[in-house]
Design a protein around this motif. Sequence first.
Motif, PDB file in Angstrom:
ATOM      1  N   CYS A 186       0.789  -1.291  -0.045  1.00 11.92           N
ATOM      2  CA  CYS A 186      -0.061   0.159  -0.166  1.00 11.92           C
ATOM      3  C   CYS A 186       0.764   1.282  -0.146  1.00 11.92           C
ATOM      4  O   CYS A 186       2.049   1.009   0.290  1.00 11.92           O
ATOM      5  N   GLU A 246       1.419   3.523   2.146  1.00 12.61           N
ATOM      6  CA  GLU A 246       1.961   3.467   3.433  1.00 12.61           C
ATOM      7  C   GLU A 246       3.187   2.446   3.642  1.00 12.61           C
ATOM      8  O   GLU A 246       3.949   2.685   4.449  1.00 12.61           O
ATOM      9  N   HIS A 298       2.966  -0.838   3.969  1.00 11.67           N
ATOM     10  CA  HIS A 298       2.496  -2.295   4.234  1.00 11.67           C
ATOM     11  C   HIS A 298       2.621  -3.118   2.903  1.00 11.67           C
ATOM     12  O   HIS A 298       1.992  -2.618   2.093  1.00 11.67           O
ATOM     13  N   CYS A 323      -5.983  -2.134   1.833  1.00 11.63           N
ATOM     14  CA  CYS A 323      -4.745  -2.515   2.679  1.00 11.63           C
ATOM     15  C   CYS A 323      -5.375  -3.173   4.077  1.00 11.63           C
ATOM     16  O   CYS A 323      -6.092  -2.455   4.561  1.00 11.63           O
ATOM     17  N   LYS A 342      -4.290  -3.357   6.874  1.00  9.15           N
ATOM     18  CA  LYS A 342      -3.510  -2.822   8.073  1.00  9.15           C
ATOM     19  C   LYS A 342      -4.318  -1.358   8.504  1.00  9.15           C
ATOM     20  O   LYS A 342      -4.639  -0.809   9.116  1.00  9.15           O
ATOM     21  N   CYS A 343      -4.012  -0.460   7.062  1.00 14.41           N
ATOM     22  CA  CYS A 343      -4.229   1.099   7.213  1.00 14.41           C
ATOM     23  C   CYS A 343      -5.700   1.205   6.345  1.00 14.41           C
ATOM     24  O   CYS A 343      -5.959   2.332   6.486  1.00 14.41           O
ATOM     25  N   THR A 384      -6.147   1.777   3.446  1.00 18.73           N
ATOM     26  CA  THR A 384      -6.131   2.623   2.157  1.00 18.73           C
ATOM     27  C   THR A 384      -6.601   1.867   1.079  1.00 18.73           C
ATOM     28  O   THR A 384      -5.918   0.622   0.896  1.00 18.73           O
TER      29      THR A 384
HETATM   30 ZN   LIG Z   1      -1.341   0.009   4.699  1.00 17.42          ZN
END
Ligand SMILES: [Zn+2]
Length: 157
Positions: free
Chosen positions: A103, A105, A107, A124, A126-127, A129
């Motif tokens: 992503c 970010e 990840h 993503c 995790k975040c 996005t």
């Molecule tokens: Zn992410």
Amino acid sequence: MGRHQLWRKVSSIPLITYFKPAGIRMAELEEVRLLVEEAEAIRLKDLEGMEQEECAQQMNISRSTFSRLLDSARQKIAGALLNGKAIRIEGGNFEMAVRRFRCMEGHEWEVPFETMISAPPKLCPKCKTPSIMPLFPTGMHRGGHGRRGHFRRGISG
Ligand SMILES: [Zn+2]
């Protein structure tokens, strides 16, 4: 009639994707295009020495489809070898056994074949996005003049 199985599961992309016979001028050179899944069929059957049934399972296709892939691959390779043609390995209807994503970010995570086929990732994990991109395995980037994403969807429909 069931739906056609479009995606063949491929676990390995050849590192070298272009072969050229010596002593033939570019202008006279003919090229054979070997699909990535054809290369995978040759790899499983002829290099790994697996049974056709196993190979078909591994690639998530029927045995008759595998058989056709293998015949086509062998014919192309034989033709190139004996008629002095170049071989380019690219394209086809395949999905990697495991596809890595990243992503914006930074990840990174992996998505298995079964998920790629049924529900490819949009966010993503995790975040959350939506700005994500697939990371292509080594050997799929070609020198800078190859389009990135070229291999991702082999057919247009
Ligand atoms: Zn992410």
